[in-house]
Every structure is written in C-alpha cells, then in structure tokens.
Scaffold this active site. Structure first.
Site, PDB file in Angstrom:
ATOM      1  N   LYS A 101       0.498  -1.099   0.382  1.00 46.65           N
ATOM      2  CA  LYS A 101       0.199  -0.007   0.264  1.00 46.65           C
ATOM      3  C   LYS A 101       0.903   0.697  -0.449  1.00 46.65           C
ATOM      4  O   LYS A 101       2.232   1.415   0.522  1.00 46.65           O
ATOM      5  CB  LYS A 101      -1.063  -0.102   0.982  1.00 46.65           C
ATOM      6  N   GLY A 213     -20.153   7.243   1.865  1.00 40.94           N
ATOM      7  CA  GLY A 213     -19.451   7.234   1.130  1.00 40.94           C
ATOM      8  C   GLY A 213     -19.870   7.714  -0.418  1.00 40.94           C
ATOM      9  O   GLY A 213     -21.251   6.494  -0.996  1.00 40.94           O
ATOM     10  N   GLY A 215     -17.434   8.430  -3.496  1.00 39.18           N
ATOM     11  CA  GLY A 215     -16.943   7.687  -4.373  1.00 39.18           C
ATOM     12  C   GLY A 215     -16.517   6.559  -5.652  1.00 39.18           C
ATOM     13  O   GLY A 215     -17.856   6.268  -5.666  1.00 39.18           O
ATOM     14  N   ASN A 216     -15.492   7.091  -5.918  1.00 41.17           N
ATOM     15  CA  ASN A 216     -15.728   5.474  -6.632  1.00 41.17           C
ATOM     16  C   ASN A 216     -16.231   3.817  -6.334  1.00 41.17           C
ATOM     17  O   ASN A 216     -17.856   3.368  -6.591  1.00 41.17           O
ATOM     18  CB  ASN A 216     -14.043   4.711  -6.859  1.00 41.17           C
ATOM     19  N   ALA A 217     -16.064   3.892  -4.655  1.00 47.08           N
ATOM     20  CA  ALA A 217     -16.986   2.332  -4.260  1.00 47.08           C
ATOM     21  C   ALA A 217     -18.337   2.483  -3.684  1.00 47.08           C
ATOM     22  O   ALA A 217     -19.257   1.851  -4.746  1.00 47.08           O
ATOM     23  CB  ALA A 217     -16.390   2.237  -3.163  1.00 47.08           C
ATOM     24  N   GLY A 218     -18.926   4.040  -3.390  1.00 42.80           N
ATOM     25  CA  GLY A 218     -20.201   4.593  -2.822  1.00 42.80           C
ATOM     26  C   GLY A 218     -21.486   5.279  -3.820  1.00 42.80           C
ATOM     27  O   GLY A 218     -22.429   3.590  -3.826  1.00 42.80           O
TER      28      GLY A 218
HETATM   29  P1  NAD Z   1     -13.032   8.277  -3.220  1.00 42.34           P
HETATM   30  O1  NAD Z   1     -12.263   9.487  -3.002  1.00 42.34           O
HETATM   31  O2  NAD Z   1     -13.511   7.861  -4.859  1.00 42.34           O
HETATM   32  O3  NAD Z   1     -14.244   8.524  -2.495  1.00 42.34           O
HETATM   33  C1  NAD Z   1     -14.434   8.481  -1.222  1.00 42.34           C
HETATM   34  C2  NAD Z   1     -15.975   9.286  -0.422  1.00 42.34           C
HETATM   35  O4  NAD Z   1     -15.685   9.149   0.673  1.00 42.34           O
HETATM   36  C3  NAD Z   1     -15.979  10.449  -0.692  1.00 42.34           C
HETATM   37  O5  NAD Z   1     -17.769  10.151  -0.982  1.00 42.34           O
HETATM   38  C4  NAD Z   1     -15.899  11.107   0.127  1.00 42.34           C
HETATM   39  O6  NAD Z   1     -16.209  12.780  -0.007  1.00 42.34           O
HETATM   40  C5  NAD Z   1     -16.109  10.391   1.421  1.00 42.34           C
HETATM   41  N1  NAD Z   1     -15.959  10.649   2.521  1.00 42.34           N
HETATM   42  C6  NAD Z   1     -14.452  11.016   2.904  1.00 42.34           C
HETATM   43  N2  NAD Z   1     -14.745  11.193   4.443  1.00 42.34           N
HETATM   44  C7  NAD Z   1     -15.794  10.943   5.063  1.00 42.34           C
HETATM   45  C8  NAD Z   1     -16.187  11.027   6.019  1.00 42.34           C
HETATM   46  N3  NAD Z   1     -15.151  11.317   7.456  1.00 42.34           N
HETATM   47  N4  NAD Z   1     -18.072  10.474   6.538  1.00 42.34           N
HETATM   48  C9  NAD Z   1     -18.327  10.270   5.116  1.00 42.34           C
HETATM   49  N5  NAD Z   1     -17.965   9.907   3.783  1.00 42.34           N
HETATM   50  C10 NAD Z   1     -16.212  10.048   3.729  1.00 42.34           C
HETATM   51  O7  NAD Z   1     -12.262   6.837  -2.767  1.00 42.34           O
HETATM   52  P2  NAD Z   1     -12.599   5.355  -3.068  1.00 42.34           P
HETATM   53  O8  NAD Z   1     -11.678   5.020  -3.860  1.00 42.34           O
HETATM   54  O9  NAD Z   1     -14.606   4.901  -2.980  1.00 42.34           O
HETATM   55  O10 NAD Z   1     -12.650   4.914  -1.966  1.00 42.34           O
HETATM   56  C11 NAD Z   1     -13.030   4.083  -0.689  1.00 42.34           C
HETATM   57  C12 NAD Z   1     -13.113   3.461  -0.056  1.00 42.34           C
HETATM   58  O11 NAD Z   1     -13.149   2.327  -0.447  1.00 42.34           O
HETATM   59  C13 NAD Z   1     -12.027   3.242   0.357  1.00 42.34           C
HETATM   60  O12 NAD Z   1     -11.635   2.871   2.024  1.00 42.34           O
HETATM   61  C14 NAD Z   1     -11.266   2.475  -0.179  1.00 42.34           C
HETATM   62  O13 NAD Z   1     -10.017   1.878   0.214  1.00 42.34           O
HETATM   63  C15 NAD Z   1     -11.511   1.610  -0.275  1.00 42.34           C
HETATM   64  N6  NAD Z   1     -11.601   0.808  -1.387  1.00 42.34           N
HETATM   65  C16 NAD Z   1     -11.615   1.285  -3.030  1.00 42.34           C
HETATM   66  C17 NAD Z   1     -11.305   0.588  -3.462  1.00 42.34           C
HETATM   67  C18 NAD Z   1     -11.486   1.257  -5.428  1.00 42.34           C
HETATM   68  O14 NAD Z   1     -11.081   0.692  -5.955  1.00 42.34           O
HETATM   69  N7  NAD Z   1     -11.408   2.868  -5.278  1.00 42.34           N
HETATM   70  C19 NAD Z   1     -10.656  -0.741  -3.996  1.00 42.34           C
HETATM   71  C20 NAD Z   1     -10.550  -1.477  -2.510  1.00 42.34           C
HETATM   72  C21 NAD Z   1     -11.251  -0.544  -1.314  1.00 42.34           C
END
Ligand code: NAD
Length: 418
Positions: A101, A213, A215-218
């Site tokens: 990581k 959340g 972002g990408n995942a949510g």
């Molecule tokens: P991202 O940057 O695309 O989105 C993050 C989201 O979380 C945003 O909507 C942001 O506004 C929100 N956020 C930030 N702080 C917050 C808080 N305090 N309360 C509520 N919402 C909050 O990130 P992502 O890629 O979607 O990653 C989110 C999670 O998923 C992380 O834990 C990451 O490690 C995990 N993850 C992501 C991937 C991937 O491929 N993107 C893969 C495995 C795990």
C-alpha cells in the site's frame, strides 16, 4: 490513533484465525511484519514538502499490489495496516499477487491540479527503485484516480525510457486501463450481495440499503444496486448525507454533486431535486434501520461506541477497515452479518490484476469477458469463505483470514522462507 487501531485489528483477527491452523510462533511473527517500509519526502516546485509512503507487506504469492492514498490522515501506521489487508485480500480471492500500500500525507482539496500532478510524479520519482510490474504494482485509492495513475505511469516511463503500462493499474482506458476497472470494486461487492440475497430468498425490491461515502466505491455500489431494484434509502459524502424512506436515485444525486460540489450542497435552494429527503449526518446514516449498510468511505467508522446502535441486518464493507475488531465482536453477538472488506471490496484488485495481465500480453479483453471472470473469482472466494466459516463456526472475517493465511503460509513454505 485510529490507524494504529486498524493494524491492531489486523493483528487481532490474524491471531484468532491462526489458532485454528496451529502455526509456529515464528511463522505468525512473519505474518505480522512487513518486508519493506519505505518513507521519503516529496518536494514540489512551490517548496511544499510531503511525506510519501510505500509498505510492501508480503510477496510470497506474487508481486506486491495495492493502492496509493492521498489524504491528510495518511501515515505509516495506516499504510502498514492497509498493506497487510491487501496481502489477505489477494490471497482470499486467489490471485497471484502479494500485498502493499502507498500514501501521501496531503489534502488534495487544498491543492491545485498542478500541485497534485507534481506530487504524483514526485511519488514515482522517490519510489521508482522499489516498484515495477514484476515487483510492486500500485493503483488508485482514496482521493487518487485514473488521471493520477496516468501521470504516474508517464513519470515511470520517462525514467525508464520505455513503455511499461503494467507499472500501475486503474489507468484511463485510452492509455492501457481495463474495461470494468472503474466500477470493479462496487461490482464485486454487488455480485456478492446478489448471491447472498438469493441464498436468503429475498427480493432486491424488499431490500433497503444505506451507503456511506459517494466516491468510486459508494457511488457505483448505489448506482448498480439501484439498477437491480434495491431501494437506496440513504447516501452520504464527507459533507453529510440524505435519507428518504421512499428511496433515492443515485444517478440524480451524482448530478447534484457534480454541479454543486456535494450531495447536500443546494439543499436549501429551490433547485434541490430531492424534496422529500431529510438531511442526516454520517453518524445517523450508520444507525439507520435497513437491510444492508455499506460503509464505503474511511476506516474505523463503526466502533464499540456505535456498534450497539447499528440497526442494519447485514454490513457489506466496501471501505477498508470500517468496522473495528471490538465492534465486529458486538455485531457478531447481535447476529448482524458482516461481509468483510478483504472479500467485499476485492473486485477492485481482481480487475487490477486483469489490467496487469492485459498490459503484459498487450491484448485487451471485452467488458463481458472481464465481468464473467470477476464474478467467477469473487463468488468462488465467497463460497470458500462461507464453507470454512460453517466448518469452524467462525465469522466471515475470521474465515476469510483463515482461507488467505493458509494460502500465504503454503507459498512461504514452498519457497523455503519458513
Ligand atoms: P473516493 O476518493 O473515490 O471516495 C471517497 C468518498 O468518501 C467520497 O465520497 C468522500 O466524500 C467520502 N468521505 C470522505 N470522508 C468522509 C467521512 N468522514 N464521512 C463520510 N464520507 C466521507 O474513494 P474510494 O476509492 O471510493 O474509496 C473508498 C473506500 O473504499 C476506501 O476505504 C478505500 O480504501 C476502499 N476501496 C476502494 C477501492 C477502489 O478501487 N476505489 C478498492 C478497494 C477498497
């Protein structure tokens, strides 16, 4: 402190799971210790200096693999914990990769595009000796995206003076990215949820979902689940959330966020689209009564303090480490099923692996082929984790660790490392 806990959580679940395997103390210690910790400074043209990290946890099953996070809270403890989780994740879904990581302690919201590009290129400059398609392959994570992966690949190729698309995954499609990578993390979780719902003989239309959340995942999780008929009753981002018992359309919410900056940005104005939705805090979202709660933002959001108040019937961890080990115990005792991060969000690394394979062979697959392969791998892992959970009467999280640790230890033994 929260990040120390994330690593402590890993250690705790590891020790519980390995009891069943009856491993030597020396072997357990190897599973607790990263192989390499790299910490460097990045200085950009404005004179600002940022701490950059890469932790390479275990590579017994293949090159290190794991995302790079740009976040003010990123530090060596967090990166170490997330690298450990990546080792477990790659092993549980049985892809030939190890765990790593990376991170940069910075707040992208306070930085210009140029500064972000300089940080991305700076990270590659300091980490170049330690990474490579057969050594360690980074990818996006919180607040990093395909564009940043594009800068990073370009910087690496400028140093090496050759084309090396397999240096990084999660790139834009036009420069060696894979179809299906953008939605893969969410899609993998949805395949699991659809399978789970089928086992419980539930109709998606009767399943209410709250997603923390956006972002990408949510965002993609709510969008794909909505397209399967699930009722998305609440979503949130870092500025807060909205709730509607009648259900929300994630596509419209996304439009609002794009136009005005956050889910709630124009709430008090006439133009706001979700008139029947109520504003809620991130804490309130976690405690809503729903069938599925999907934490998809940061770690440590469900703790011993709020675990007793969780009203969801099941939790799908799309974020890494959203439930602390103490909270996990409380949820288990309350018969709330937690589908753990190392399995639930493994779709991202699975399609990253497919991206690497396509880059190496310089031949690209159709989206349909990627979806078939993703579904097959993640559901095979889900079924193996359920079988071992039933066999040993343990939680899905402990079972996932057990399945993964067995594979990692076998690889270490076959290499003569233990
Ligand atoms: P991202 O940057 O695309 O989105 C993050 C989201 O979380 C945003 O909507 C942001 O506004 C929100 N956020 C930030 N702080 C917050 C808080 N305090 N309360 C509520 N919402 C909050 O990130 P992502 O890629 O979607 O990653 C989110 C999670 O998923 C992380 O834990 C990451 O490690 C995990 N993850 C992501 C991937 C991937 O491929 N993107 C893969 C495995 C795990």
């Amino acid at each position: 402190m929260a990040h120390k806990n994330l690593f402590d959580n890993y250690l705790e679940i590891l020790s519980e799971s390995v009891k069943i395997l009856d491993l030597d103390e020396s072997v357990i210690n190897r599973l607790k210790t990263p192989r390499n910790i790299i910490q460097e400074d990045i200085k950009i043209s404005s004179g600002k200096i940022f701490s950059a990290y890469r932790v390479q946890f275990n590579n017994a099953r293949g090159p290190y693999k794991g995302g790079i996070r740009f976040h003010p809270d990123a530090d060596i403890d967090e990166v170490k914990a997330l690298a450990a989780l990546m080792s477990i994740k790659c092993a549980v879904v049985d892809i030939p990769l190890g765990g790593g990581k990376g991170g940069v302690q910075c707040n992208p919201k306070d930085l210009s595009k140029k500064e972000i590009e300089e940080i991305a290129r700076g990270w590659i400059n300091v980490m170049e000796p330690y990474i490579g398609p057969s050594k360690d392959i980074p990818a996006p994570d919180v607040y990093t995206n395909p564009q940043i992966m594009g800068y990073m690949m370009d910087e690496y190729e400028s140093i090496k003076k050759e084309s090396v698309p397999g240096i990084i995954t999660g790139k834009p499609l036009e420069i060696g990215g894979s179809l299906g990578r953008g939605t893969a993390t969410a899609q993998g979780g949805v395949y699991i949820l659809l399978d789970y719902v089928k086992t419980l003989a539930l109709n998606p239309k009767d399943c209410t979902v709250a997603v923390q959340g956006f972002g990408n995942a949510g965002f993609y999780a709510s969008k794909i689940l909505h397209s399967h008929g699930f009722k998305i009753i609440a979503v949130s981002d870092s500025k807060g959330g909205i709730y509607s018992e009648n259900g929300l359309d994630p596509n419209l919410i996304y439009e609002n966020k794009l136009k005005y900056g956050s889910i709630n940005a124009s709430y008090n104005e006439e133009k706001y689209l979700f008139k029947d939705a109520k504003l809620i805090s991130n804490e309130e979202l976690l405690e809503l009564k729903c069938k599925f709660l999907i934490p998809s933002a940061l770690d440590g959001v469900i703790t011993k303090d709020n675990a007793k108040k969780i009203q969801a019937e099941s939790v799908l961890e799309l974020a890494n480490g959203p439930v602390t080990s103490e909270a996990d115990e409380i949820l288990n005792n309350r018969n709330i099923v937690v589908i753990p991060d190392v399995l639930a969000n493994a779709g991202g690394v699975i399609v990253s692996y497919f991206e690497l394979v396509q880059n190496i062979q310089n031949f690209y697959w159709e989206e349909e082929e990627i979806q078939i392969k993703l579904k097959k791998l993640i559901l095979k892992a889900f079924s193996e984790v359920i079988s071992s959970a039933n066999k040993y009467n343990i939680s899905l999280r402990k079972s996932a660790y057990l399945v993964a640790v067995k594979r990692i230890v076998t690889a270490m033994k076959l290499r003569g490392r233990i």
